[in-house]
Design a protein around this motif. Structure first.
Motif, PDB file in Angstrom:
ATOM      1  N   LEU A   1      -9.705   2.321 -13.237  1.00 31.99           N
ATOM      2  CA  LEU A   1      -9.943   2.129 -11.819  1.00 31.99           C
ATOM      3  C   LEU A   1      -9.193   0.890 -11.359  1.00 31.99           C
ATOM      4  CD1 LEU A   1     -13.742   2.821 -11.279  1.00 31.99           C
ATOM      5  CD2 LEU A   1     -11.838   4.046 -10.292  1.00 31.99           C
ATOM      6  N   MET A   2      -8.508   1.010 -10.232  1.00 33.15           N
ATOM      7  CA  MET A   2      -7.857  -0.152  -9.641  1.00 33.15           C
ATOM      8  C   MET A   2      -8.832  -0.806  -8.674  1.00 33.15           C
ATOM      9  SD  MET A   2      -4.043   1.280  -9.031  1.00 33.15           S
ATOM     10  CE  MET A   2      -4.560   2.858  -8.386  1.00 33.15           C
ATOM     11  N   SER A   3      -8.728  -2.090  -8.494  1.00 34.16           N
ATOM     12  CA  SER A   3      -9.681  -2.808  -7.654  1.00 34.16           C
ATOM     13  C   SER A   3      -9.323  -2.751  -6.184  1.00 34.16           C
ATOM     14  CB  SER A   3      -9.781  -4.259  -8.104  1.00 34.16           C
ATOM     15  OG  SER A   3      -8.557  -4.909  -7.867  1.00 34.16           O
ATOM     16  N   GLY A   4      -8.114  -2.408  -5.835  1.00 34.20           N
ATOM     17  CA  GLY A   4      -7.705  -2.453  -4.441  1.00 34.20           C
ATOM     18  C   GLY A   4      -6.892  -3.697  -4.156  1.00 34.20           C
ATOM     19  N   PHE A   5      -7.167  -4.754  -4.884  1.00 35.49           N
ATOM     20  CA  PHE A   5      -6.412  -5.988  -4.733  1.00 35.49           C
ATOM     21  C   PHE A   5      -5.132  -5.939  -5.562  1.00 35.49           C
ATOM     22  CE2 PHE A   5     -10.806  -7.365  -3.969  1.00 35.49           C
ATOM     23  CZ  PHE A   5     -10.644  -7.828  -2.667  1.00 35.49           C
ATOM     24  N   GLU A   6      -5.105  -5.053  -6.532  1.00 39.93           N
ATOM     25  CA  GLU A   6      -3.945  -4.981  -7.430  1.00 39.93           C
ATOM     26  C   GLU A   6      -2.685  -4.586  -6.681  1.00 39.93           C
ATOM     27  OE1 GLU A   6      -5.059  -2.366 -10.567  1.00 39.93           O
ATOM     28  OE2 GLU A   6      -6.703  -3.633 -11.205  1.00 39.93           O
ATOM     29  N   GLU A   7      -2.813  -3.694  -5.697  1.00 42.64           N
ATOM     30  CA  GLU A   7      -1.636  -3.266  -4.958  1.00 42.64           C
ATOM     31  C   GLU A   7      -1.125  -4.371  -4.053  1.00 42.64           C
ATOM     32  OE1 GLU A   7      -2.261   0.412  -2.983  1.00 42.64           O
ATOM     33  OE2 GLU A   7      -2.981   1.411  -4.783  1.00 42.64           O
ATOM     34  N   GLU A   8      -2.025  -5.194  -3.506  1.00 41.30           N
ATOM     35  CA  GLU A   8      -1.624  -6.283  -2.625  1.00 41.30           C
ATOM     36  C   GLU A   8      -0.940  -7.404  -3.395  1.00 41.30           C
ATOM     37  OE1 GLU A   8      -5.079  -7.563  -0.567  1.00 41.30           O
ATOM     38  OE2 GLU A   8      -5.484  -5.586   0.265  1.00 41.30           O
ATOM     39  N   GLU A   9      -1.313  -7.605  -4.663  1.00 41.30           N
ATOM     40  CA  GLU A   9      -0.807  -8.719  -5.439  1.00 41.30           C
ATOM     41  C   GLU A   9       0.523  -8.412  -6.133  1.00 41.30           C
ATOM     42  OE1 GLU A   9      -3.889  -9.712  -8.159  1.00 41.30           O
ATOM     43  OE2 GLU A   9      -5.267 -10.343  -6.601  1.00 41.30           O
ATOM     44  N   LYS A  10       0.946  -7.151  -6.133  1.00 42.16           N
ATOM     45  CA  LYS A  10       2.183  -6.807  -6.809  1.00 42.16           C
ATOM     46  C   LYS A  10       3.355  -7.445  -6.077  1.00 42.16           C
ATOM     47  CE  LYS A  10       0.775  -2.339  -8.636  1.00 42.16           C
ATOM     48  NZ  LYS A  10       0.951  -0.895  -8.536  1.00 42.16           N
ATOM     49  N   PRO A  11       4.219  -8.139  -6.825  1.00 44.17           N
ATOM     50  CA  PRO A  11       5.394  -8.728  -6.160  1.00 44.17           C
ATOM     51  C   PRO A  11       6.362  -7.621  -5.730  1.00 44.17           C
ATOM     52  CG  PRO A  11       5.489  -9.100  -8.519  1.00 44.17           C
ATOM     53  CD  PRO A  11       4.165  -8.454  -8.230  1.00 44.17           C
ATOM     54  N   GLU A  12       6.959  -7.819  -4.568  1.00 39.39           N
ATOM     55  CA  GLU A  12       7.908  -6.830  -4.078  1.00 39.39           C
ATOM     56  C   GLU A  12       9.217  -6.995  -4.820  1.00 39.39           C
ATOM     57  OE1 GLU A  12       8.203  -6.754   0.126  1.00 39.39           O
ATOM     58  OE2 GLU A  12       6.059  -6.923   0.392  1.00 39.39           O
ATOM     59  N   ALA A  13       9.894  -5.881  -5.019  1.00 42.41           N
ATOM     60  CA  ALA A  13      11.167  -5.903  -5.730  1.00 42.41           C
ATOM     61  C   ALA A  13      12.224  -6.576  -4.862  1.00 42.41           C
ATOM     62  CB  ALA A  13      11.595  -4.478  -6.079  1.00 42.41           C
ATOM     63  N   GLU A  14      12.992  -7.472  -5.507  1.00 36.19           N
ATOM     64  CA  GLU A  14      14.056  -8.166  -4.795  1.00 36.19           C
ATOM     65  C   GLU A  14      15.328  -7.357  -4.904  1.00 36.19           C
ATOM     66  OE1 GLU A  14      14.439 -12.174  -6.048  1.00 36.19           O
ATOM     67  OE2 GLU A  14      12.297 -12.498  -6.039  1.00 36.19           O
ATOM     68  N   ASP A  15      16.111  -7.364  -3.836  1.00 38.84           N
ATOM     69  CA  ASP A  15      17.372  -6.612  -3.846  1.00 38.84           C
ATOM     70  C   ASP A  15      18.512  -7.442  -4.350  1.00 38.84           C
ATOM     71  OD1 ASP A  15      16.295  -4.241  -2.891  1.00 38.84           O
ATOM     72  OD2 ASP A  15      16.357  -4.991  -0.831  1.00 38.84           O
TER      73      ASP A  15
END
Length: 128
Positions: free
Chosen positions: A114-128
């Protein structure tokens, strides 16, 4: 006076068990049935045991009653949680009038995590 108190406590316990039985028949889905029966039946059995401890007024019986009540309070919610979680993962449908499903999209069927919901917000965005 002690007998009246014992009768009231045991009567309340049987009333809660009766409410749990009615809730088991009246609730529309598994999740609501589990909630009603876990809470009401645990409280009902606890009150009946408390009434029995007051009736006998012996140390050995009272310690056993306290141990049973503690065991019930520890195991009933945990077992209901495990059963409810397993039912959700297997796909037991919720009541059609259920409006909020907090777990929708949070469950990985391959890893059973189960994901907590905060996991998606904390993921760093990929840099180009």
């Amino acid at each position: 006076m002690n007998d009246i108190l014992i009768m009231i406590i045991i009567s309340l316990g049987t009333l809660f068990i009766l409410l749990a039985a009615i809730g088991l028949l009246r609730m529309p889905d598994l999740y609501l049935r589990m909630s009603v029966t876990t809470k009401a039946a645990t409280l009902g059995v606890g009150l009946i045991l408390l009434g029995l401890a007051l009736y006998y007024m012996e140390t050995s019986i009272t310690t056993r009653v306290i141990a049973i009540i503690v065991f019930l309070l520890l195991t009933a919610p945990i077992s209901a949680h495990v059963i409810g979680r397993a039912a959700y993962f297997v796909g037991v449908p919720m009541w059609k009038k259920t409006k909020i499903d907090d777990l929708k999209g949070m469950y990985n069927t391959k890893t059973h995590d189960l994901m907590s919901g905060f996991e998606e917000e904390e993921k760093p965005e990929a840099e180009d």
